[in-house]
Enzyme design. Sequence first.
Site, short mmCIF file in Angstrom:
data_model
loop_
_atom_site.label_atom_id
_atom_site.label_comp_id
_atom_site.label_asym_id
_atom_site.label_seq_id
_atom_site.Cartn_x
_atom_site.Cartn_y
_atom_site.Cartn_z
N ILE A 125 -24.05 -19.18 99.49
CA ILE A 125 -23.83 -17.95 98.72
C ILE A 125 -23.00 -16.97 99.53
O ILE A 125 -22.34 -16.11 98.98
CB ILE A 125 -25.16 -17.29 98.27
CG1 ILE A 125 -25.98 -16.80 99.47
CG2 ILE A 125 -25.96 -18.20 97.38
CD1 ILE A 125 -27.06 -15.80 99.07
N ASP A 126 -23.02 -17.10 100.87
CA ASP A 126 -22.32 -16.13 101.73
C ASP A 126 -20.80 -16.28 101.67
O ASP A 126 -20.08 -15.37 102.07
CB ASP A 126 -22.77 -16.30 103.19
CG ASP A 126 -24.18 -15.80 103.42
OD1 ASP A 126 -24.82 -15.37 102.46
OD2 ASP A 126 -24.64 -15.83 104.58
N ARG A 161 -30.83 10.53 93.60
CA ARG A 161 -31.12 9.88 94.89
C ARG A 161 -29.92 9.10 95.40
O ARG A 161 -29.06 8.70 94.61
CB ARG A 161 -32.24 8.84 94.70
CG ARG A 161 -33.61 9.42 94.55
CD ARG A 161 -34.59 8.30 94.21
NE ARG A 161 -35.95 8.82 94.20
CZ ARG A 161 -36.94 8.28 93.52
NH1 ARG A 161 -36.74 7.19 92.78
NH2 ARG A 161 -38.15 8.79 93.58
N MET A 168 -27.40 -10.20 100.81
CA MET A 168 -27.26 -11.18 101.87
C MET A 168 -25.83 -11.20 102.41
O MET A 168 -24.92 -10.63 101.81
CB MET A 168 -27.70 -12.56 101.39
CG MET A 168 -29.22 -12.72 101.42
SD MET A 168 -29.73 -14.40 101.09
CE MET A 168 -31.49 -14.27 101.45
N GLY A 169 -25.65 -11.89 103.50
CA GLY A 169 -24.35 -11.95 104.17
C GLY A 169 -24.59 -11.79 105.66
O GLY A 169 -24.61 -10.68 106.17
N ARG A 170 -24.81 -12.94 106.30
CA ARG A 170 -25.19 -12.91 107.72
C ARG A 170 -24.01 -12.53 108.62
O ARG A 170 -24.11 -11.61 109.42
CB ARG A 170 -25.72 -14.29 108.11
CG ARG A 170 -26.03 -14.47 109.56
CD ARG A 170 -26.61 -15.84 109.81
NE ARG A 170 -27.95 -15.94 109.28
CZ ARG A 170 -29.04 -15.54 109.92
NH1 ARG A 170 -28.94 -15.02 111.13
NH2 ARG A 170 -30.23 -15.66 109.38
N HIS A 271 -33.91 -13.14 98.46
CA HIS A 271 -33.71 -14.48 97.91
C HIS A 271 -33.47 -14.50 96.40
O HIS A 271 -33.14 -15.55 95.85
CB HIS A 271 -34.89 -15.38 98.29
CG HIS A 271 -34.98 -15.57 99.76
ND1 HIS A 271 -35.62 -14.68 100.58
CD2 HIS A 271 -34.46 -16.52 100.57
CE1 HIS A 271 -35.52 -15.08 101.84
NE2 HIS A 271 -34.81 -16.19 101.87
O1 F6P Z 1 -27.66 -19.04 102.80
C1 F6P Z 1 -27.27 -18.08 103.75
C2 F6P Z 1 -28.26 -16.98 103.75
O2 F6P Z 1 -28.36 -16.58 102.44
C3 F6P Z 1 -27.95 -15.81 104.67
O3 F6P Z 1 -27.23 -14.78 104.09
C4 F6P Z 1 -29.33 -15.36 105.05
O4 F6P Z 1 -29.33 -14.70 106.30
C5 F6P Z 1 -30.08 -16.64 105.12
O5 F6P Z 1 -29.51 -17.48 104.16
C6 F6P Z 1 -31.56 -16.46 104.89
O6 F6P Z 1 -32.12 -17.70 104.62
P1 F6P Z 1 -33.66 -18.08 104.78
O7 F6P Z 1 -34.47 -16.88 104.46
O8 F6P Z 1 -33.84 -19.19 103.81
O9 F6P Z 1 -33.83 -18.54 106.18
#
Ligand code: F6P
Length: 341
Positions: A125-126, A161, A168-170, A271
């Site tokens: 997804i990232d 507010r 998400m997006g590591r 999630h």
């Molecule tokens: O699939 C990548 C990702 O969605 C990242 O953005 C996120 O940090 C990670 O998965 C979290 O995954 P999980 O909680 O399953 O370890």
Amino acid sequence: MKVAILTGGGDCPGLNAVIRAVVRRGEQHGFDLLGVREGWRGLLENDHFRLNREAVSGILHLGGTILGTSRTNPFKKEDGPRKVIESLRRNNVDAVVAIGGEDTLGVAKRLFDLGVKVVGCPKTIDNDLSGTDYTFGFDTAVSVATDAVDRLHSTAEAHNRVIVCEVMGRHAGHIALHSGLAGGADVILIPERPIVLDEVCQHVRTRLARGKRFSIVVVAEGAQIEQGKDQAVSKELDEFGHVRLGGIGNQLAREIERRTGVETRATVLGHIQRGGTPTARDRVLGTRYGVFAADLVRDGRWGFMAALHGDSIVAVSLEEATRSLHLVDPKLYEVAEVFFG
Ligand code: F6P
């Protein structure tokens, strides 16, 4: 030819579309197909089952993966690579289709270097995998996040507010940037750029001065207030060396409220972005990737992955796909900046 299919890493909408396509096209090529349970774990532990047209019937629109997934890294297990190769040999498996992101395909590449016949499909997804314009799953995540930003807008406005939406997006801010652009966010914060709190608060104040008493901030989970300081909620590393992220949204909300005096709340999508029905675009992209991957196997193009270039599906080496991450294009971020504040 006997072909094993596995899904590794975080799950992603569209995985089942890919599995179905590999099986349907693979049967046309006369392959025997095996589904490996939970990624590389299933190969290490000899855990798999027969896949055929019947087994993949009715799964195209489903989220998750009928194979299950895990973050197992055979290169972190004692004798792991040898066990994988031995398991393939014992089950007369000729080739593996690995469906995954940088970690899963990184393992695929290393196994290919050891002689395993493997092809890949780009999942996450990232959208941070190199060698392809888009991974499947990204479009669904952006749709979910955009819907959330739309919903947050009305409640933020009703209560005057600031609402911070953490997506998400590591390593890369693609989801934040696309959903923020689509949802009209007033500030978008991504891992590629350190967060400057003064600037964020200035945007909120500029809006206040124009009579806009609410603001929407979209932040990627991997964005950092100070470079080098991550916002991990757990220091425990997974088998690919990643910490669990999360928390930047709440941290930002506290700071914005403290500095601007505007009541600020945070929503963490987590999630929700990964679960559920894939969009039509992800189903189509996943299907094209799956058909192409089966063709790569037929043609013996080991060490390659299906990739999207423009509107064409092409073969890209796993080496190229896993060499570096696909980060946000600064030019697209500049477009988003036009609408900040
Ligand atoms: O699939 C990548 C990702 O969605 C990242 O953005 C996120 O940090 C990670 O998965 C979290 O995954 P999980 O909680 O399953 O370890």
